[in-house]
Design a protein around this motif. Structure first.
Motif, short mmCIF file in Angstrom:
data_model
loop_
_atom_site.label_atom_id
_atom_site.label_comp_id
_atom_site.label_asym_id
_atom_site.label_seq_id
_atom_site.Cartn_x
_atom_site.Cartn_y
_atom_site.Cartn_z
N VAL A 122 0.86 -1.18 0.00
CA VAL A 122 0.00 0.00 0.00
C VAL A 122 0.90 1.23 0.00
N ALA A 123 0.76 2.06 -1.05
CA ALA A 123 1.51 3.31 -1.14
C ALA A 123 0.56 4.47 -0.82
N HIS A 124 0.96 5.33 0.12
CA HIS A 124 0.14 6.48 0.52
C HIS A 124 0.56 7.67 -0.32
N LEU A 125 -0.37 8.18 -1.13
CA LEU A 125 -0.08 9.22 -2.10
C LEU A 125 -0.82 10.50 -1.77
N THR A 126 -0.21 11.63 -2.17
CA THR A 126 -0.83 12.94 -2.01
C THR A 126 -0.97 13.59 -3.38
N TYR A 127 -2.21 14.02 -3.68
CA TYR A 127 -2.48 14.75 -4.91
C TYR A 127 -2.99 16.14 -4.55
N GLU A 128 -3.15 16.98 -5.53
CA GLU A 128 -3.55 18.37 -5.27
C GLU A 128 -4.88 18.48 -4.54
N GLN A 129 -5.84 17.63 -4.90
CA GLN A 129 -7.18 17.78 -4.36
C GLN A 129 -7.46 16.86 -3.16
N ARG A 130 -6.77 15.72 -3.08
CA ARG A 130 -7.00 14.80 -1.98
C ARG A 130 -5.90 13.75 -1.96
N THR A 131 -5.88 12.98 -0.89
CA THR A 131 -4.93 11.88 -0.78
C THR A 131 -5.55 10.61 -1.33
N ALA A 132 -4.71 9.58 -1.54
CA ALA A 132 -5.20 8.31 -2.08
C ALA A 132 -4.25 7.19 -1.65
N ASP A 133 -4.77 5.97 -1.65
CA ASP A 133 -3.97 4.78 -1.34
C ASP A 133 -3.92 3.89 -2.57
N LEU A 134 -2.70 3.56 -2.99
CA LEU A 134 -2.49 2.64 -4.09
C LEU A 134 -2.16 1.26 -3.52
N SER A 135 -3.05 0.28 -3.77
CA SER A 135 -2.87 -1.07 -3.24
C SER A 135 -2.54 -2.02 -4.39
N ILE A 136 -1.43 -2.75 -4.23
CA ILE A 136 -1.00 -3.72 -5.24
C ILE A 136 -0.82 -5.07 -4.55
N VAL A 137 -1.47 -6.09 -5.10
CA VAL A 137 -1.38 -7.44 -4.54
C VAL A 137 -0.47 -8.26 -5.46
N PHE A 138 0.61 -8.83 -4.87
CA PHE A 138 1.58 -9.63 -5.62
C PHE A 138 1.43 -11.11 -5.25
N ASN A 139 1.80 -11.99 -6.20
CA ASN A 139 1.84 -13.41 -5.89
C ASN A 139 3.22 -13.79 -5.35
N LYS A 140 3.53 -15.06 -5.23
CA LYS A 140 4.80 -15.51 -4.67
C LYS A 140 5.99 -15.10 -5.52
N LYS A 141 5.74 -14.88 -6.81
CA LYS A 141 6.82 -14.49 -7.73
C LYS A 141 6.92 -12.98 -7.88
N SER A 142 6.25 -12.23 -7.01
CA SER A 142 6.24 -10.76 -7.03
C SER A 142 5.69 -10.20 -8.33
N VAL A 143 4.71 -10.90 -8.90
CA VAL A 143 3.98 -10.41 -10.06
C VAL A 143 2.66 -9.82 -9.59
N ALA A 144 2.35 -8.60 -10.00
CA ALA A 144 1.14 -7.91 -9.54
C ALA A 144 -0.11 -8.60 -10.09
N GLN A 145 -0.99 -9.01 -9.16
CA GLN A 145 -2.23 -9.68 -9.56
C GLN A 145 -3.41 -8.71 -9.65
N SER A 146 -3.39 -7.67 -8.85
CA SER A 146 -4.46 -6.67 -8.88
C SER A 146 -3.91 -5.34 -8.42
N VAL A 147 -4.51 -4.27 -8.95
CA VAL A 147 -4.10 -2.90 -8.61
C VAL A 147 -5.36 -2.10 -8.32
N THR A 148 -5.39 -1.39 -7.18
CA THR A 148 -6.55 -0.60 -6.79
C THR A 148 -6.09 0.77 -6.31
#
Length: 266
Positions: A122-148
């Motif tokens: 989970v990366a905590h991000l700041t943008y001009e109008q509001r903050t946001a959380d970028l969530s990335i789920v990786f498998n055992k091989k560190s390949v991203a399975q989903s991005v939100t």
């Protein structure tokens, strides 16, 4: 579009080089079932954040609308650590929230967690109008399975959105109910309209013939009544005159009309 691919590849190569330097100075985190390099996972998040910030809306839309086959071809050619679905979802998710976020400002930190089967960054991000959380789920091989990408909203904004959704939902329901009511009400006019257009003009039925007046009953013939005593006396006198005898020798018991009025002389 090829230039965009080259830019993605260049950024990924830089991240991989940084990952190599990081790996030389530290060991990877280990669990009972998998191991991962947190710096590498963070570089994957930075890869997405940097591309979102550096691409135009048209370029982001191209990646968001890309089909799975084309996306997988890009991933295979450039060695990007994403599944096809995660890659296109990452860009479509950012495109849907871009207006509410505004321009990118900074990354405020990362959080990594694992359940032994998957790794979540989970990366905590700041943008001009509001903050946001970028969530990335990786498998055992560190390949991203989903991005939100989840923008943060104030309590007032949440209530406002909930109210608008409620009004929109109720308005839709009542509009449909009113429409159904109008349709049902119109059913009352359908028989009259159908009768008007489909029923032939009725022909007037012929008037029934007047019954013939019954013939007047014949007036009963009144028979002349004669006093029986006078008739007996007249007949007796006629017989006496005809025979030349007196009336003492016979008695008239009954009188009836004869079939023939002819008399024979004795």
């Amino acid at each position: 579009m090829r230039q965009n691919f080259r830019k993605i590849l260049t950024m990924l190569t830089v991240s991989a080089a940084a990952l190599g330097l990081t790996a030389c100075g530290s060991t990877a985190a280990e669990t009972d079932e998998l191991s991962y390099d947190e710096a590498y996972l963070e570089s994957v998040a930075d890869f997405l954040i940097g591309n979102w910030d550096g691409m135009s809306d048209e370029q982001i839309a191209q990646y968001a609308e890309m089909d799975a086959e084309d996306a997988q071809s890009i991933l295979d050619n450039y060695g990007l650590p994403f599944t096809a679905e995660a890659f296109t979802t990452a860009f479509s998710g950012y495109m849907g929230n871009e207006e509410e976020l505004g321009a990118y400002v900074s990354t405020d930190g990362y959080e990594v967690s694992t359940d032994g089967k998957e790794i979540t960054l989970v990366a905590h991000l700041t943008y001009e109008q509001r903050t946001a959380d970028l969530s990335i789920v990786f498998n055992k091989k560190s390949v991203a399975q989903s991005v939100t990408l989840d923008p943060s909203y104030t309590l007032g904004e949440i209530f406002t959105k909930a109210l608008m959704n409620t009004i929109l939902g109720m308005g839709t329901v009542f509009s449909v109910l009113i429409f159904i009511s109008l349709v049902i009400y119109c059913f009352n006019f359908i028989p009259a309209i159908q009768k008007k257009f489909s029923k032939k003009k009725e022909q007037p039925a012929p008037a029934p013939a007047k019954a013939a007046a019954p013939a007047p009953a014949a007036a009963p013939v009144e028979e002349e009544t004669v006093d029986e005593g006078e008739l007996v006396a007249a007949i007796t006198a006629a017989i006496c005159a005809y025979t030349g005898s007196s009336a003492d020798g016979f008695v008239v018991r009954s009188i009836r009309r004869a079939d023939s009025a002819k008399w024979k002389r004795a």
